[in-house]
Write an enzyme that holds these catalytic residues in place. Structure first.
Site, PDB file in Angstrom:
ATOM      1  N   ASN A  61       1.167  -1.066  -0.133  1.00  0.00           N
ATOM      2  CA  ASN A  61      -0.033  -0.338   0.235  1.00  0.00           C
ATOM      3  C   ASN A  61       0.671   1.243   0.174  1.00  0.00           C
ATOM      4  OD1 ASN A  61       0.711   0.605   2.350  1.00  0.00           O
ATOM      5  ND2 ASN A  61      -1.540  -0.425   3.454  1.00  0.00           N
ATOM      6  N   LYS A  62       2.032   1.034  -0.536  1.00  0.00           N
ATOM      7  CA  LYS A  62       2.847   1.935  -0.561  1.00  0.00           C
ATOM      8  C   LYS A  62       2.940   2.848  -2.105  1.00  0.00           C
ATOM      9  CE  LYS A  62       4.240   2.556   3.157  1.00  0.00           C
ATOM     10  NZ  LYS A  62       4.565   0.493   4.452  1.00  0.00           N
ATOM     11  N   ILE A  63       3.665   4.388  -2.178  1.00  0.00           N
ATOM     12  CA  ILE A  63       3.354   4.822  -3.911  1.00  0.00           C
ATOM     13  C   ILE A  63       3.361   4.118  -4.665  1.00  0.00           C
ATOM     14  CG2 ILE A  63       3.883   6.964  -4.732  1.00  0.00           C
ATOM     15  CD1 ILE A  63       4.384   8.487  -2.311  1.00  0.00           C
TER      16      ILE A  63
END
Ligand SMILES: Cc1ncc(COP(=O)(O)O)c(C=O)c1O
Length: 427
Positions: free
Chosen positions: A210-212
């Site tokens: 769920n990171k960029i």
């Protein structure tokens, strides 16, 4: 026209039509963009049967090497090291700086527990400090947390927002402290034109899902410091010292945080998508800011302060309600419009982003019967709610809304409308 407007503004909670016709897609910025480029990269890597960085049946350059080079170049750092997670990157940075038993490291009271765990993994003690209205480390609180044992500060660019780095770096240099930037949630964002992660001694990024940008799991460490990089390289690989011909008198043992080729193949495809993603989120967030700032202020609420609005990753729109009840009411009302909104702290709901919920750390529990490093802490350490009351107050009043890059122009207008309705009726 007038009556149509008031109809639009009737909240879903009061029986009006939701501003957004259907629930928004989940917020996985890079993950949602996985397409034929990642597929091709994975298939090519599999076909070459080269799954390990250092050798395989097909000779030639490794994907991990290529990722390190391109990542360092993109961020503007001299060196990069690919590892298996953001936590691993933080652990490598702490170890590479020689931080260990008897040392303290200042971290913000609002961060993922991994920041604290990385300090503990090296046998040092994490000391929590307040965040300010940017929800990042408050430089004005640093003097209160400093002790004779402080060795480093880990500012965390939470939710894509750059910390007040000029002040943090000035404080660190004045007190001879190292700075490790936890950039896990802010891949690619900038502060005064410089990529986050390159302002301190080391920067640590996450590629978790769920990171960029993402390779499912994965992490990167960057630095301009050749010695720090050499030591991190040695630590992240059990035979890193031998492999990199570290002189015998300097060799230390390492563990295994080596990034696999398949992750690097995916991360390379994602890296190409980073800047366009940031641009999209920044443009979407600017629409929300323009539409809502003055209404929020008229109602006595205020927007999260952003130390560098042009540079932030713009993954979230956060406003502060006048109290926790109002924040919960607004979150419920906005969510009913099919725009997910939530508050950031509830004393009764465990959330490892808030220090008071770091259960094993608050209890100062260790893996070993001697209870180290707690039992040998150089001075008592406080993780009670009284340690950082300002942080808890801010988080309990925060209303958080994702700025999803998948939103179309019309959808981001609908998000603004959802928040506008909630403010009109419930603030
Ligand atoms: C602020 C922060 N630091 C560190 C980490 C750790 O990253 P990873 O999950 O890749 O180990 C995360 C990830 O959730 C994070 O949000």
């Amino acid at each position: 026209m007038e009556s149509r407007r008031s109809d639009i503004l009737k909240p879903a909670l009061e029986g009006g039509a939701p501003a957004m016709p259907a629930p928004c897609p989940p917020m996985y910025p890079g993950g949602n963009l996985i397409d034929a480029r990642e597929e091709r990269a994975v298939i090519d890597t599999l076909r070459q049967k080269r799954l390990f960085r250092y050798y395989g049946p097909t000779p030639g350059p490794s994907k991990v090497d290529e990722l390190e080079q391109r990542f360092a170049q993109k961020m503007g750092a001299r060196r990069a090291l690919a590892v298996t997670s953001g936590t691993a990157a933080l652990i490598c940075a702490v170890q590479a700086l020689g931080i260990g038993p008897g040392d303290e490291v200042i971290i913000p009271a609002y961060t993922w527990i991994a920041t604290a765990a990385a300090v503990l993994a090296a046998g040092a003690i994490p000391v929590v400090a307040e965040v300010d209205a940017s929800l990042t480390l408050d430089p004005d609180d640093l003097p209160n947390r400093l002790s004779d044992y402080t060795r480093a500060i880990i500012p965390v660019h939470m939710r894509g927002v750059p910390c007040r780095m000029a002040e943090i770096m000035a404080f660190a240099r004045a007190h001879d402290l190292k700075v490790i930037e936890d950039t896990a949630q802010a891949d690619g964002a900038t502060y005064r034109g410089q990529r986050l992660g390159t302002l301190g001694d080391a920067g640590c990024y996450s590629l978790q899902f769920n990171k960029i940008i993402t390779s499912g799991e994965g992490g990167m460490l960057v630095t301009d410091d050749e010695q720090l990089w050499q030591r991190a390289l040695m630590y992240h690989d059990v035979i890193g010292g031998l492999r990199n011909e570290i002189p015998a008198q300097d060799v230390l043992w390492g563990i295994n945080f080596r990034m696999p080729e398949l992750l690097a193949a995916v991360a390379l495809a994602q890296l190409d998508k980073l800047d366009p993603l940031l641009e999209t989120m920044r443009a979407r967030k600017a629409i929300l800011r323009t539409a809502l700032r003055s209404l929020a202020e008229q109602k006595g609420l205020y927007l999260q302060e952003i130390p560098d609005p042009e540079g932030e990753a713009a993954v979230a729109f956060i406003l502060f309600a006048t109290g926790p009840d109002q924040a919960r009411r607004l979150s419920r009302a906005i969510s009913a419009e099919h725009v997910e909104a939530y508050t950031l702290y509830d004393p009764n709901e465990v959330d490892y982003h808030v220090y008071t919920h770091w259960i094993p750390i608050v209890a100062q529990r260790a893996w070993n019967p001697a209870n180290l490093p707690w039992a040998a802490a150089p001075r008592p350490v406080d993780y009670s709610p009284e340690a950082c009351p300002h942080t808890l107050d801010l988080l309990s009043r925060a209303v958080h809304i994702d700025v999803n890059p998948l939103y179309t122009g019309a959808e981001i207008e609908a998000v603004a409308e959802a928040i506008e309705k909630a403010l009109h009726y419930y603030a």
